[in-house]
Structure formats: C-alpha cells, structure tokens
Design an enzyme around this catalytic site. Structure first.
Site, PDB file in Angstrom:
ATOM      1  N   GLY A 115       0.781  -1.235   0.000  1.00  0.00           N
ATOM      2  CA  GLY A 115       0.000   0.000   0.000  1.00  0.00           C
ATOM      3  C   GLY A 115       0.813   1.286   0.000  1.00  0.00           C
ATOM      4  O   GLY A 115       0.445   2.256  -0.665  1.00  0.00           O
ATOM      5  N   HIS A 120       2.949  15.213   7.558  1.00  0.00           N
ATOM      6  CA  HIS A 120       2.785  13.796   7.891  1.00  0.00           C
ATOM      7  C   HIS A 120       2.260  13.757   9.326  1.00  0.00           C
ATOM      8  O   HIS A 120       2.975  13.350  10.245  1.00  0.00           O
ATOM      9  CB  HIS A 120       4.149  13.108   7.764  1.00  0.00           C
ATOM     10  CG  HIS A 120       4.102  11.620   7.823  1.00  0.00           C
ATOM     11  ND1 HIS A 120       5.190  10.865   8.183  1.00  0.00           N
ATOM     12  CD2 HIS A 120       3.115  10.739   7.565  1.00  0.00           C
ATOM     13  CE1 HIS A 120       4.870   9.585   8.141  1.00  0.00           C
ATOM     14  NE2 HIS A 120       3.605   9.481   7.774  1.00  0.00           N
ATOM     15  N   CYS A 156       6.830   5.810  17.255  1.00  0.00           N
ATOM     16  CA  CYS A 156       7.047   6.833  18.284  1.00  0.00           C
ATOM     17  C   CYS A 156       5.757   7.252  18.964  1.00  0.00           C
ATOM     18  O   CYS A 156       5.715   8.271  19.650  1.00  0.00           O
ATOM     19  CB  CYS A 156       7.712   8.062  17.684  1.00  0.00           C
ATOM     20  SG  CYS A 156       9.400   7.781  17.181  1.00  0.00           S
ATOM     21  N   ASP A 203      -2.707  10.073   9.920  1.00  0.00           N
ATOM     22  CA  ASP A 203      -1.472  10.005   9.128  1.00  0.00           C
ATOM     23  C   ASP A 203      -1.084  11.292   8.385  1.00  0.00           C
ATOM     24  O   ASP A 203       0.058  11.712   8.466  1.00  0.00           O
ATOM     25  CB  ASP A 203      -1.555   8.841   8.136  1.00  0.00           C
ATOM     26  CG  ASP A 203      -0.196   8.390   7.615  1.00  0.00           C
ATOM     27  OD1 ASP A 203       0.806   8.546   8.339  1.00  0.00           O
ATOM     28  OD2 ASP A 203      -0.129   7.889   6.478  1.00  0.00           O
ATOM     29  N   ARG A 226      -0.883  -4.889   8.226  1.00  0.00           N
ATOM     30  CA  ARG A 226      -1.759  -3.722   8.411  1.00  0.00           C
ATOM     31  C   ARG A 226      -3.227  -4.103   8.397  1.00  0.00           C
ATOM     32  O   ARG A 226      -3.604  -5.173   7.930  1.00  0.00           O
ATOM     33  CB  ARG A 226      -1.501  -2.727   7.272  1.00  0.00           C
ATOM     34  CG  ARG A 226      -0.029  -2.304   7.197  1.00  0.00           C
ATOM     35  CD  ARG A 226       0.130  -0.844   7.258  1.00  0.00           C
ATOM     36  NE  ARG A 226       1.496  -0.465   7.573  1.00  0.00           N
ATOM     37  CZ  ARG A 226       1.819   0.729   8.034  1.00  0.00           C
ATOM     38  NH1 ARG A 226       0.882   1.628   8.256  1.00  0.00           N
ATOM     39  NH2 ARG A 226       3.063   1.040   8.291  1.00  0.00           N
ATOM     40  N   ARG A 274      11.403   9.273  19.414  1.00  0.00           N
ATOM     41  CA  ARG A 274      11.791   8.245  20.396  1.00  0.00           C
ATOM     42  C   ARG A 274      13.169   8.631  20.894  1.00  0.00           C
ATOM     43  O   ARG A 274      14.138   8.603  20.135  1.00  0.00           O
ATOM     44  CB  ARG A 274      11.800   6.873  19.715  1.00  0.00           C
ATOM     45  CG  ARG A 274      12.218   5.725  20.620  1.00  0.00           C
ATOM     46  CD  ARG A 274      12.156   4.422  19.869  1.00  0.00           C
ATOM     47  NE  ARG A 274      10.799   3.975  19.695  1.00  0.00           N
ATOM     48  CZ  ARG A 274      10.165   3.128  20.514  1.00  0.00           C
ATOM     49  NH1 ARG A 274      10.794   2.639  21.568  1.00  0.00           N
ATOM     50  NH2 ARG A 274       8.926   2.778  20.277  1.00  0.00           N
TER      51      ARG A 274
HETATM   52  C1  SPV Z   1       4.210   5.251   7.089  1.00  0.00           C
HETATM   53  O1  SPV Z   1       5.129   4.447   6.953  1.00  0.00           O
HETATM   54  O2  SPV Z   1       4.394   6.419   7.464  1.00  0.00           O
HETATM   55  C2  SPV Z   1       2.826   4.834   6.826  1.00  0.00           C
HETATM   56  C3  SPV Z   1       2.617   3.603   6.100  1.00  0.00           C
HETATM   57  O3  SPV Z   1       1.908   5.548   7.139  1.00  0.00           O
HETATM   58  S1  SPV Z   1       2.969   3.784   4.428  1.00  0.00           S
HETATM   59  O4  SPV Z   1       1.704   3.760   3.702  1.00  0.00           O
HETATM   60  O5  SPV Z   1       3.798   2.689   4.045  1.00  0.00           O
HETATM   61  O6  SPV Z   1       3.621   5.053   4.207  1.00  0.00           O
HETATM   62 MN    MN Z   2       2.573   7.592   7.510  1.00  0.00          MN
END
Ligand code: SPV
Ligand code: MN
Length: 629
Positions: free
Chosen positions: A224, A251, A275, A292, A390, A421
């Site tokens: 994904g 993010h 974290c 996210d 996931r 962290r």
């Molecule tokens: C991340 O790694 O920050 C995620 C999962 O939210 S991914 O879709 O792989 O980016």
């Molecule tokens: Mn992410």
C-alpha cells in the site's frame, strides 16, 4: 479531447463506461486515461462512479481476481503482498526532474526523459490479461478549498478497494469541478502475478514521481505505501503544490482534545514510525480526525487542518484488547476491513503478533504455508504476521471518530506536536517559546532512535525533520522555510509542543507509563487556552508540578509524586547540547539552503543551556527555575 482520443475511448470502453467517463467535462483527464489504456493494454476496463453498485463491483473484483479472500466475519477480507514487497521501496522511489533542477542531496531523482522512457517501457502491455479500474477520489473533504480531485488507474482491485476505505469519493467532485479541476493522476500496475497473486517482477518495481505533470507511476508492487496513489505518492505531489501556494502538507495526525466544559481543541502531530503516533491519535477519551496525513491552510489569522484521508491503513502488530480497546472492537465488528500480511488459520480467522490469545500452530501468511520456526531463504525466522502487517478500515467505523471529520472548512488548529523516540534528552512534554523556536528545535530537529522492530542496530538516532523526510519533494531547506513562513506571518500561530514518550532514567527504565500521554495532551490543551502556567527553561516551557499532580488525579486517578516529576522534567544539559551539535552538523553538511535563522535559533538555545549550566550544573531539576518563571 481530440477526435482521435474520443474514437479510441469509444472503441475501448463499453458504452456505459464511455458515458461515465464523458460525463466529466475534463478533456485533459480523458487524454490521460486514453494514453495509459493504449500503453498498458488491459483486457477489460471498468470505470467506477461513486455509486454503491460500482463500488461493490470493485470490492467483489478483488475476491474474484484472487487478490483478497473472505474471512469468517462478514465484510472482512485478507490480502497478501509478496514476501519481498512488504514496505515502501525508498531506493526505487524517484523524482523525475528536468536537467538543471536540483532537489538537493537527500532526494532521489532521475532525469525526466530517461525515467519516462524507462517507465513507459515497463508499462507497455503490462495490463494484458488484467482488468483496469478507473477510479475517482478526493484528497481532503469534498467541496472544500482543501480538496484535490484524483484519478487512479490500477489493475489491482485490492488497491482500488483500499482507496475506497481510505478516501472520499471523487466522481461527483470531478463532475462539478469540470474544467476547473486541478487534479492528480496515478498509474499503478501490480505487473505479472505469480500463483499466489503477488507481484512477480520485484526487480522492476518502480515508483516514479513527476511533480510538474502531477502524476505518479507505481509498478510491479502491491504494498500500500507504494501503490495506494492517494497516500504517500500523492503526498509528494501535494508538498510540491503546497510550497508554491503557501500552505502545508504534513505527515501528521489530527486529534480533538476534550477540554473543560465540553471544549474541543484540535492538535496535529508528527511522529516518526514507532514513536506513538497512532496511540496518540487513538486515545480513547479524545476523538480522532486523522492518523497520518493532514493539509493545513491559513484563513484570516487562523490555521485550519483537515485529514487528507477518511480511513486508516494502520499497523496491526501489538494491537490487543487492553491497550487498544477501540481498534480492537472495530477489528472484531462486521465493518469492511482489509487485513494485509497477517496469518490466516484453517477456519479463516486471523492472527497477528501481539494479538490476545494463543498463537496458532499453523496457517498461511505472507510467506505461504507457515508453522512456527519457519525460515526464509536468508535463514531469518519468519514471524506469524509481518511486522508491517496492516489493517485498512474507514474512520467512520471507529467509535471515537470526531464528527468534524469531513468538515469542508477543516478544524481550527490550536497546537502542533512533534514527538520522537528519545531515551535520554528531551523531557516528556514541553512548549516551545514561539512558532520559529518550535519549528526549529522540535520539528526540524526531530530524531528517532531505531528499535528492535527495525533492521540494524538498536538505539541509533535517525534524523527525520517533521517526520516528513521520506515524502519531501522540495529540498529540505525550502521545506523548513515554508514551515517557518507559515506561522510567522500569523499574529497568534498554533502553539508548538515537543513530546517524548520514551525517556529513560539512569537505570535504563522508562520514566513514564504508556498512559501518561493522556495527561500531556490535557496539559497542552490548557496551555493553548492560557489556563495553566508553566516554567521557563532554556529549551522551552515545562509544566508545573502542582498542575500535573491535579491532572494525573483527574485523568488517570493516580497520585503523581514529586520524585517522578523531578526525574522526568530535569533538564539534561549535556544531552541537549549534544543534540544541538548533531542537528547543526546535519544542516551544515547535508542540507543546502538551510534558512539562516535555523542556526541562529540553535545558537541561542545553546547559549541559554551553557549559561544555565554555569549557574546550576549539568542536570537541572525543575525547582531551580522557580525564580525564573
Ligand atoms: C508510514 O510508513 O508512514 C505509513 C505507512 O503511514 S505507508 O503507507 O507505508 O507510508
Ligand atoms: Mn505515515
């Protein structure tokens, strides 16, 4: 649209699909769809509108194609990615750039012409034998200044289905925006599949991003993070656009903290992986807007945030009924959920590392048939579920989803949290002096220590400004600058906080319980409303003992001792100085065009710390600042 394109689409699409596509008045989109149908040459094409029938068609296609399997609970399915396709592929994710464009040393680039040639070669006839799904979604709430309409072409019904849980529908949005739509384009193909229905040609895996053309190509992969166009691929396009237009794509989670008298105060938060990002977004007493990605814009003198997404693609490892009651309940309810890369048992139940109950003795996982002790070709033991396994679900199916989730105006943003962290440097919670100080000493200085869950040595600090390093499409210096400018033009910008859930004492024990973060959130909520005082230290404002004591009682019904307070909120001067030196060096040596103010602010912090050390020594307990409030 040219006559030629029109003829081509008429020939290749069913009458119904042609009608659906043409109902959107956007010739540029028609040209795009036609171009990739011709290149990728699918056997069949399905154009999905927002109608429940069309959405169901895609969901059932994922089962029909063998990309997903049904589980015992109604609406639950499982999907596997290939054994070597379990994470974002950083090395093969590249920006297509024209000669003369320099994105700095930290971003991976390839010459645009060369990259396009390569990707078109890989894409040629790649969908033959497969059906292509044409889907329309919207980043951010629909019908809002935040909205970015998107068109996704994919030959994976799993990807199209995932997006359905994760994003708002966008066909109607495209229709009403018509020619004015400024849209993003995504082309994905899982490529040739093996008998387990996973991508076979991993060596030809590519994620190529063309910011100018607002297009991302993703091929020979299913994971994904590489394939769901609207997730991380779109982030690079949006950061590029945001930088030109003066808004932010972060993010970041978005959480509503519930204050006194039913007040809700909205915070965004950036945390590198492992974290505490999800656990902060999912605190049961608060409510979640996003976990996210957020867009942040200014209106008047205020900042507003939206969740770019409408669902969660969450890490499942470690989720249990005690620590994650809300997620646990959602994962056991008959809502639509896609589990990926977990273990499936004979009776079609799922198991993941850290789930309540006993580990099954056999099952099927991302490596095929599995029993405990199974090893891969490199001799590594294969865990029952992958550590990056996931679950994908819509936020509306979580009990704690905030009612403002789809508000087209966004939510007023009062505070921004940065958390890493960090075992030995930063106190558990601290407020920056102002926007610039916060962006520089918290956001731009964000680091995270590696854990046993990642490859390589434990405890190594990784620099990750704003937790956004992997997704930047503009040079780091420019990105820091856009963050600085965003808030410094406001009279009362959101307050900035740093949190650290991982501080340890000299004995190597964590100084805090996992649940203490509930108290930090409540403290931050009171701070942004100026309802609680604080103590000024060289690194920012820390809480007063009496306020925390009260909050620990109210929130956790716990006694909070002065000893604990002192242990947690002692300013550790040598460690703080070391961090400043580390960060300064990174910006000096690896980042081009760092805004000069970054060095000035770090210098100021260094000087304050050195001065304090002269007066109070290396480790300065909170009571020493009493006179300096
Ligand atoms: C991340 O790694 O920050 C995620 C999962 O939210 S991914 O879709 O792989 O980016
Ligand atoms: Mn992410």
């Amino acid at each position: 649209m040219s006559e030629k394109t029109n003829e081509f689409l008429k020939n290749r699409l069913s009458e119904e699909d042609y009608r659906k596509l043409l109902a959107i008045d956007k010739p540029e989109m028609h040209e795009f769809v036609a171009d990739y149908i011709e290149l990728c040459n699918p056997d069949g094409i399905f154009v999905a509108t927002d109608s429940p029938d069309d959405i169901r068609y895609v969901r059932e296609a994922a089962i029909r194609n063998g990309e997903e399997d049904r589980l015992t609970i109604r609406e639950h399915t499982i999907h596997f990615d290939g054994y070597y396709d379990q994470a974002r592929d950083k090395a093969r994710t590249k920006f297509l750039v024209r000669s003369g464009v320099d994105l700095g040393p930290n971003l991976n680039t390839i010459d645009k012409e060369k990259g396009e040639r390569e990707i078109r070669e890989i894409l040629k006839d790649i969908m033959s034998g497969h059906e292509l799904y044409v889907r329309f979604f919207c980043l951010g709430p629909v019908n809002s200044e935040f909205s970015i309409p998107c068109v996704q072409l994919t030959d994976s019904a799993y990807v199209a289905h995932s997006e359905d849980l994760l994003y708002r529908r966008g066909y109607e949005e495209f229709k009403h925006r018509g020619r004015s739509a400024r849209f993003f384009k995504f082309v994905h193909s899982a490529g040739e599949l093996d008998e387990r229905m996973v991508s076979k040609n991993i060596d030809k895996r590519r994620i190529y991003i063309d910011c100018e053309g607002a297009i991302v190509y993703s091929v020979n992969t299913q994971y994904g993070g590489n394939t769901i166009g609207l997730k991380k691929p779109a982030m690079r396009l949006a950061i590029h656009r945001a930088q030109k237009e003066g808004w932010l794509n972060e993010h970041m989670l978005v959480v509503a903290v519930h204050g006194p008298n039913n007040r809700k105060t909205f915070f965004t938060g950036a945390f590198p992986s492992l974290c505490g990002k999800t656990s902060t977004a999912m605190i049961p007493e608060e409510s979640i807007v996003g976990d996210d990605i957020s867009y942040i814009r200014k209106r008047g003198d205020k900042a507003y945030a939206v969740n770019v997404e409408a669902g969660i693609f969450g890490i499942i490892m470690g989720i249990n009924s005690k620590d994650d009651p809300i997620t646990w309940e959602a994962l056991h309810s008959p809502n639509e959920i896609i589990f990926s890369n977990v273990l499936i048992t004979e009776d079609k139940d799922v198991y993941w590392i850290g789930k309540d109950g006993k580990m099954p003795r056999k099952g099927i996982n991302h490596s095929g048939e599995w029993t405990p002790g199974k090893r891969d070709a490199e001799g590594n033991e294969i865990t029952p579920s992958h550590k990056n396994a996931r679950f994908t679900t819509a936020l509306k199916d979580l009990k704690n989803a905030d009612p403002r989730l789809h508000d087209p105006d966004g939510v007023e943003l009062s505070g921004v949290i940065y958390g890493g962290r960090d075992s030995d440097t930063c106190v558990p919670v601290l407020e920056a002096f102002d926007w610039t100080h916060g962006i520089i000493t918290k956001g731009a200085s964000l680091e995270s220590e590696t854990t046993a869950a990642t490859l390589g040595k434990e405890g190594v600090r990784k620099f990750n400004p704003m937790s956004n390093l992997d997704f930047l499409s503009v040079p780091i210096g420019k990105y820091i600058d856009m963050n600085l400018k965003f808030g410094s033009s406001m009279k009362k910008p959101p307050r900035i906080f740093g949190v650290n859930y991982f501080l340890k004492d000299e004995g190597g024990n964590f100084t805090n319980e996992k649940t203490d973060k509930k108290v930090w959130l409540k403290w931050m909520e009171l701070r942004v409303h100026d309802e609680v005082g604080a103590i000024k230290t060289p690194t920012g404002y820390i809480p007063r003992y009496e306020d925390l004591k009260k909050l620990f009682r109210e929130v956790l019904n716990k006694d909070y001792s002065r000893d604990d307070y002192v242990k947690q909120f002692t300013i550790r001067v040598p460690e703080n100085l070391a961090k400043i030196d580390r960060i300064k060096k990174i910006y000096e040596t690896t980042v081009a065009n760092t805004p000069p103010v970054l060095f000035e602010v770090l210098k100021g912090e260094r000087e304050r710390l050195v001065k304090a050390r002269e007066k109070y020594g290396d480790y300065i307990t909170p009571d020493r600042w009493e006179g300096e409030r």
